[in-house]
Design an enzyme around this catalytic site. Structure first.
Site, PDB file in Angstrom:
ATOM      1  N   ASN A   9       0.873  -1.176   0.000  1.00 33.88           N
ATOM      2  CA  ASN A   9       0.000   0.000   0.000  1.00 33.88           C
ATOM      3  C   ASN A   9       0.911   1.226   0.000  1.00 33.88           C
ATOM      4  OD1 ASN A   9      -1.816   2.037   0.472  1.00 33.88           O
ATOM      5  ND2 ASN A   9      -2.347   1.391   2.561  1.00 33.88           N
ATOM      6  N   LYS A  11       0.144   4.211  -0.361  1.00 31.63           N
ATOM      7  CA  LYS A  11      -0.516   5.419   0.174  1.00 31.63           C
ATOM      8  C   LYS A  11      -0.245   6.607  -0.757  1.00 31.63           C
ATOM      9  CE  LYS A  11      -0.211   3.287   4.660  1.00 31.63           C
ATOM     10  NZ  LYS A  11      -0.265   3.399   6.104  1.00 31.63           N
ATOM     11  N   HIS A  94      -9.677   1.489   4.240  1.00 29.37           N
ATOM     12  CA  HIS A  94      -8.449   1.596   5.041  1.00 29.37           C
ATOM     13  C   HIS A  94      -8.702   2.511   6.243  1.00 29.37           C
ATOM     14  CE1 HIS A  94      -4.373   2.681   6.204  1.00 29.37           C
ATOM     15  NE2 HIS A  94      -4.005   1.573   5.631  1.00 29.37           N
ATOM     16  N   GLU A  96      -7.077   4.850   7.449  1.00 29.58           N
ATOM     17  CA  GLU A  96      -6.837   6.278   7.185  1.00 29.58           C
ATOM     18  C   GLU A  96      -8.045   6.905   6.496  1.00 29.58           C
ATOM     19  OE1 GLU A  96      -3.064   5.668   5.240  1.00 29.58           O
ATOM     20  OE2 GLU A  96      -2.255   5.026   7.166  1.00 29.58           O
ATOM     21  N   GLU A 166      -6.014  -4.859  10.174  1.00 29.79           N
ATOM     22  CA  GLU A 166      -4.963  -3.886  10.464  1.00 29.79           C
ATOM     23  C   GLU A 166      -5.297  -3.144  11.757  1.00 29.79           C
ATOM     24  OE1 GLU A 166      -2.676  -2.641   6.723  1.00 29.79           O
ATOM     25  OE2 GLU A 166      -4.461  -1.400   6.801  1.00 29.79           O
ATOM     26  N   GLY A 172       1.869   2.281  10.639  1.00 29.33           N
ATOM     27  CA  GLY A 172       2.814   3.386  10.510  1.00 29.33           C
ATOM     28  C   GLY A 172       3.484   3.789  11.805  1.00 29.33           C
ATOM     29  N   SER A 212       2.868  -2.110  10.316  1.00 31.89           N
ATOM     30  CA  SER A 212       4.308  -2.191  10.556  1.00 31.89           C
ATOM     31  C   SER A 212       4.894  -3.568  10.268  1.00 31.89           C
ATOM     32  CB  SER A 212       4.649  -1.737  11.981  1.00 31.89           C
ATOM     33  OG  SER A 212       4.263  -0.388  12.179  1.00 31.89           O
TER      34      SER A 212
HETATM   35  P1  PGA Z   1       2.444   0.291   7.591  1.00 32.50           P
HETATM   36  O1  PGA Z   1       1.029   0.498   6.867  1.00 32.50           O
HETATM   37  O2  PGA Z   1       3.004  -1.004   7.062  1.00 32.50           O
HETATM   38  O3  PGA Z   1       3.257   1.473   7.184  1.00 32.50           O
HETATM   39  O4  PGA Z   1       2.179   0.219   9.043  1.00 32.50           O
HETATM   40  C1  PGA Z   1       0.157  -0.583   6.641  1.00 32.50           C
HETATM   41  C2  PGA Z   1      -1.110  -0.065   6.012  1.00 32.50           C
HETATM   42  O5  PGA Z   1      -1.547   1.032   6.378  1.00 32.50           O
HETATM   43  O6  PGA Z   1      -1.699  -0.715   5.137  1.00 32.50           O
END
Ligand code: PGA
Length: 251
Positions: A9, A11, A94, A96, A166, A172, A212
C-alpha cells in the site's frame, strides 16, 4: 496452509518517475515467488504500474473507489474506470480513510459491492484502535465491522475478496502486533465469517495482517496458521524490503 497474498500500500507516495524505478527494481526480486504480489499505487501511477508490470507476476491495485458508476462526485473514481485502466485490486475502507475521510461500515459495503460488480477484487480493511483494544472492545469492534461491512455480500463473492486485519495502533507506528496478537485477532475474524457464512468459506477466505509488517517480522507473522498474507505500507516503498516480505514465506 495457503500461499500468501502480499500487497503493498503505497498510500500517497511516489511520483511517476519514482514509481517506475521502484517497479523496475521490484520485478526481478519477486519473480520466483509462489505468493501473490500486488502493488496498490496512487491514481496517477496506475497507468505506469499497469504498463510496467505487464507480463510479470505483479498485480496492480488502487487505494479506493466510489460506489456509483458515474456522475457528479468530484474527486471520486468509479470502479469501471479502474477496471478499464487494467487495475485488478482495490483497497477499501483503510483506517486512514475511516479516520480522515468519513468512511463508515456502510460506505465500505457500498464500495466493496460496486468494486465486485466491476470485476475488481476488493481488499477490505478492518481493525481496532488502541483505545478500543485497551478497553476490551476489540472483538466487538471487529465483529461490527465484519457484520455491517459484509452484510449483503454473498458467499460466492468472498472468493474475490481479501480481508486485511490492520490494528490501527500498529499502522505506521513501528509497533507491530505480536505474532500471537495478530493470529488471535484474525482467528476471531474468521470465526465471525464462519458464523455468517460457513466454516469452509471462512477457512478459504484470505485474511491478511497489516501494521508495521516488514522484512524483519514478516517470516514469523506469515508462519502463523490464520495469517494469509500482509498489507504493507512503509516497507512497500523500498524494493528490497518489500521483496523480502514477499519472499519471507514459502509453502
Ligand atoms: P504500515 O502500513 O506497514 O506502514 O504500518 C500498513 C497499512 O496502512 O496498510
Amino acid at each position: 496452509m495457503k500461499n500468501k497474498i502480499i500487497a503493498g500500500n503505497w498510500k500517497m507516495n511516489k511520483l511517476q518517475s519514482q514509481a517506475k524505478q521502484l517497479i523496475e527494481e521490484l520485478k526481478p526480486l519477486v519473480k520466483d515467488t509462489e505468493n501473490t504480489v500486488i502493488i496498490c499505487v496512487p491514481y496517477t501511477d496506475l497507468a505506469t504500474a499497469v504498463e510496467l508490470t505487464a507480463g510479470s507476476n505483479i498485480y496492480v491495485g488502487a487505494q479506493n473507489c466510489h460506489w456509483k458508476e458515474s456522475g457528479a462526485y468530484t474527486g471520486e473514481i468509479a470502479p469501471s474506470m479502474l477496471k478499464e485502466a487494467g487495475v485488478e485490486y482495490v483497497i477499501i475502507g483503510h483506517s486512514e480513510r475511516r479516520t480522515y475521510f468519513g468512511e463508515t461500515d456502510a460506505t465500505v459495503l457500498a464500495r466493496t459491492t460496486a468494486a465486485l460488480e466491476a470485476g475488481l477484487k476488493p481488499i477490505v480493511c478492518i481493525g481496532e484502535t488502541l483505545e478500543e483494544r485497551n478497553s476490551g472492545k476489540m472483538e466487538e469492534v471487529l465483529e461490527r465491522q465484519i457484520r455491517k461491512g459484509f452484510e449483503t455480500i454473498q458467499k460466492q463473492q468472498l472468493a474475490d475478496i481479501v480481508v486485511a486485519y490492520e490494528p490501527v495502533w500498529a499502522i505506521g507506528t513501528g509497533v507491530t502486533a505480536t505474532d500471537q496478537q495478530a493470529q488471535d485477532a484474525i482467528a476471531f475474524c474468521r470465526s465471525v465469517f464462519a458464523e455468517m457464512y460457513d466454516k469452509q468459506t471462512a477457512d478459504q477466505l484470505y485474511i491478511q495482517y497489516g501494521g508495521s509488517m516488514n522484512d524483519s517480522n514478516a517470516e514469523s507473522l506469515l508462519g502463523m496458521p490464520d495469517i494469509d498474507g500482509g498489507l504493507i505500507g512503509g516497507a512497500s516503498l523500498v524494493a528490497q524490503k518489500f521483496a523480502a516480505v514477499v519472499n519471507a514465506y514459502k509453502k
